[in-house]
Design an enzyme around this catalytic site. Structure first.
Site, PDB file in Angstrom:
ATOM      1  N   CYS A 114       0.803  -1.220   0.000  1.00 33.32           N
ATOM      2  CA  CYS A 114       0.000   0.000   0.000  1.00 33.32           C
ATOM      3  C   CYS A 114       0.833   1.266   0.000  1.00 33.32           C
ATOM      4  O   CYS A 114       0.281   2.373  -0.051  1.00 33.32           O
ATOM      5  CB  CYS A 114      -0.947   0.005   1.195  1.00 33.32           C
ATOM      6  SG  CYS A 114      -2.011  -1.452   1.243  1.00 33.32           S
TER       7      CYS A 114
ATOM      8  N   HIS B  50      -2.575   8.134   6.204  1.00 30.88           N
ATOM      9  CA  HIS B  50      -2.818   6.859   5.539  1.00 30.88           C
ATOM     10  C   HIS B  50      -4.250   6.418   5.818  1.00 30.88           C
ATOM     11  O   HIS B  50      -4.939   5.947   4.918  1.00 30.88           O
ATOM     12  CB  HIS B  50      -1.812   5.825   6.032  1.00 30.88           C
ATOM     13  CG  HIS B  50      -1.850   4.528   5.321  1.00 30.88           C
ATOM     14  ND1 HIS B  50      -1.650   4.414   3.966  1.00 30.88           N
ATOM     15  CD2 HIS B  50      -2.068   3.257   5.770  1.00 30.88           C
ATOM     16  CE1 HIS B  50      -1.732   3.138   3.600  1.00 30.88           C
ATOM     17  NE2 HIS B  50      -2.000   2.419   4.683  1.00 30.88           N
TER      18      HIS B  50
ATOM     19  N   GLU C 295      -1.599   5.259  13.896  1.00 32.15           N
ATOM     20  CA  GLU C 295      -1.216   6.474  13.178  1.00 32.15           C
ATOM     21  C   GLU C 295      -1.630   7.720  13.947  1.00 32.15           C
ATOM     22  O   GLU C 295      -0.883   8.713  13.991  1.00 32.15           O
ATOM     23  CB  GLU C 295      -1.844   6.473  11.787  1.00 32.15           C
ATOM     24  CG  GLU C 295      -1.393   7.648  10.928  1.00 32.15           C
ATOM     25  CD  GLU C 295      -1.915   7.601   9.513  1.00 32.15           C
ATOM     26  OE1 GLU C 295      -1.371   8.333   8.653  1.00 32.15           O
ATOM     27  OE2 GLU C 295      -2.866   6.832   9.237  1.00 32.15           O
TER      28      GLU C 295
ATOM     29  N   LYS D 149      -9.198   8.116   2.053  1.00 30.07           N
ATOM     30  CA  LYS D 149      -9.800   6.792   1.880  1.00 30.07           C
ATOM     31  C   LYS D 149     -11.244   6.749   2.370  1.00 30.07           C
ATOM     32  O   LYS D 149     -11.991   5.842   2.010  1.00 30.07           O
ATOM     33  CB  LYS D 149      -8.954   5.737   2.584  1.00 30.07           C
ATOM     34  CG  LYS D 149      -7.585   5.517   1.946  1.00 30.07           C
ATOM     35  CD  LYS D 149      -6.795   4.440   2.658  1.00 30.07           C
ATOM     36  CE  LYS D 149      -5.414   4.263   2.042  1.00 30.07           C
ATOM     37  NZ  LYS D 149      -4.514   5.418   2.326  1.00 30.07           N
TER      38      LYS D 149
END
Length: 410
Positions: free
Chosen positions: A164, A304, A315, A333
């Protein structure tokens, strides 16, 4: 990591194809609207997770790509379309450039899923019915190969695979090629079209996918208290990089500067991040050091943010610890799903747009971040902000960590 670069590396072109549509503007509008793009996927019917973020159309993609489209897998087509847009946006014309000075670096995590159909043919009809294009439509390097052919680029052609983080790794490699003088233009990014029955079932069995089948548009919700996994997506993101002096000399628009990069490995586990995220923190600090920046210089983080419980918690803790001044945070995302090897490049492009437009998109489907996530997530509406320094995070299975430091061009 290497010392600070003697000359700035500029972003001069952007190209995007995502579940929001083809073209940079379609994707930018979708993320700014905070609109989820997941829909029911007939190709996944009968699976526990039957939705995804596929690229819609365009039906005339094959016509516009031309005669070569017949031999390309879906992820390759997405890469070609994004690369063409990025090159046009940069004001470059492949018919007039010295192709030997143009590098192509397109990362890919998994490649195509066309092999699933070929496997069925083999079992049901025998080897004579397997397509001679079975291999070219699935191997991950063909995106870089076909983009090189399409653009008449005969310089280095590379295909990093760091899961990824592949799209972000491609930008690091491209930056290094430019800094070393191996090319004058680098067309770099990532592409993926890995939404298939086996890949979806595999990620589901790992516990990585959202099972929010009753609310597919809201299934991807990074940093939310009730997040339960990511949504599989397709996409491609391509950036054109040049040495800033070269770009300025030809009168190009400098959209942003890739000021620093950090790449590390967790050396911990195939899929899980380590407690404390030491590797990711090292990548973040390396990117800032290379850019000559301090953590307190950071205005914004493009996270991310996969919408998985463990990744988001790790994160968020990293951002809060290293950047305690609470820069704004977004996570595309939520709107676009997780396009795996393409995600790092797509999100780098969106970070450039955030800097340019002075506008931070909201995290789609997020009302308020989980209480343990002590970070300033932008929610519900875009936020006006003068972003001078931004980080784009990408973390991949295998422990790959890549952080890009992007700054305003002026």
């Amino acid at each position: 990591m290497s010392a600070a670069r003697p000359e700035r590396i500029a972003v001069t072109g952007l190209g995007l194809v995502t579940a929001a549509g083809e073209g940079v503007e379609a994707t930018w509008q979708a993320v700014c609207a905070g609109r989820g793009t997941a829909t029911r996927d007939p190709g996944l019917a009968g699976l526990p997770v039957d939705f995804s973020c596929r690229v819609p159309g365009p039906r005339d993609a094959d016509r516009r790509i031309g005669r070569a489209a017949w031999r390309m897998g879906r992820f390759v087509k997405l890469a070609v379309l994004a690369a063409r847009e990025a090159v046009r946006d940069a004001g470059l014309d492949p018919r007039g450039w010295d192709g030997s000075r143009v590098a192509v670096v397109i990362g890919c995590g998994m490649g195509g899923t066309e092999w699933e159909e070929q496997a069925r043919r083999l079992e049901e009809q025998g080897p004579g019915m397997v397509s001679p294009l079975a291999i070219p439509t699935m191997i991950p390097n063909l995106a870089a190969g076909e983009v090189s052919i399409d653009l008449r680029a005969t310089g280095p052609s590379l295909a990093p695979a760091t899961a990824c983080a592949s799209g972000a790794t491609a930008l690091v490699v491209a930056r290094d090629l430019l800094a070393a003088g191996h090319c004058d233009v680098a067309v770099a990014g990532g592409a993926e079209a890995a939404v298939g029955r086996l890949s979806t079932a595999g990620f589901w069995r790992m516990g990585a996918l959202s099972e929010r089948t009753g609310d597919v548009g809201g299934a991807s919700r990074p940093f939310a208290p009730d997040r339960d996994g990511f949504v599989m997506a397709e996409g491609a993101g391509v950036l054109v990089l040049e040495r800033a002096g070269d770009a300025a000399a030809r009168g190009a628009r400098l959209r942003a500067v890739l000021a620093g990069c950090g790449s590390t490995s967790d050396a911990h586990h195939p899929t899980a991040p380590p407690a404390g995220a030491a590797g990711a923190e090292a990548a973040l600090r390396a990117a800032l050091a290379e850019a000559g920046l301090d953590p307190y210089d950071v205005d914004h983080v493009n996270a991310h943010g996969t919408s998985t419980p463990l990744n988001d918690a790790t994160e968020a803790a990293l951002i809060a610890r290293v950047l305690p001044h609470r820069p704004s945070v977004t996570a595309p995302k939520g709107a676009l799903g997780h396009s795996l090897g393409a995600a790092g490049a797509v999100e780098a492009a969106l970070t450039v747009l955030t800097i340019e437009h002075r506008l931070v998109p909201p995290v789609a489907n997020l009302g308020a971040a989980a209480p343990e996530a002590d970070i300033d997530c932008v929610t519900k509406q875009p936020r006006r902000q003068n972003v001078r320094v931004a980080l784009s995070h990408s973390f991949g299975f295998g422990g790959h960590n890549v952080v890009l430091a992007l700054t305003a061009a002026r």
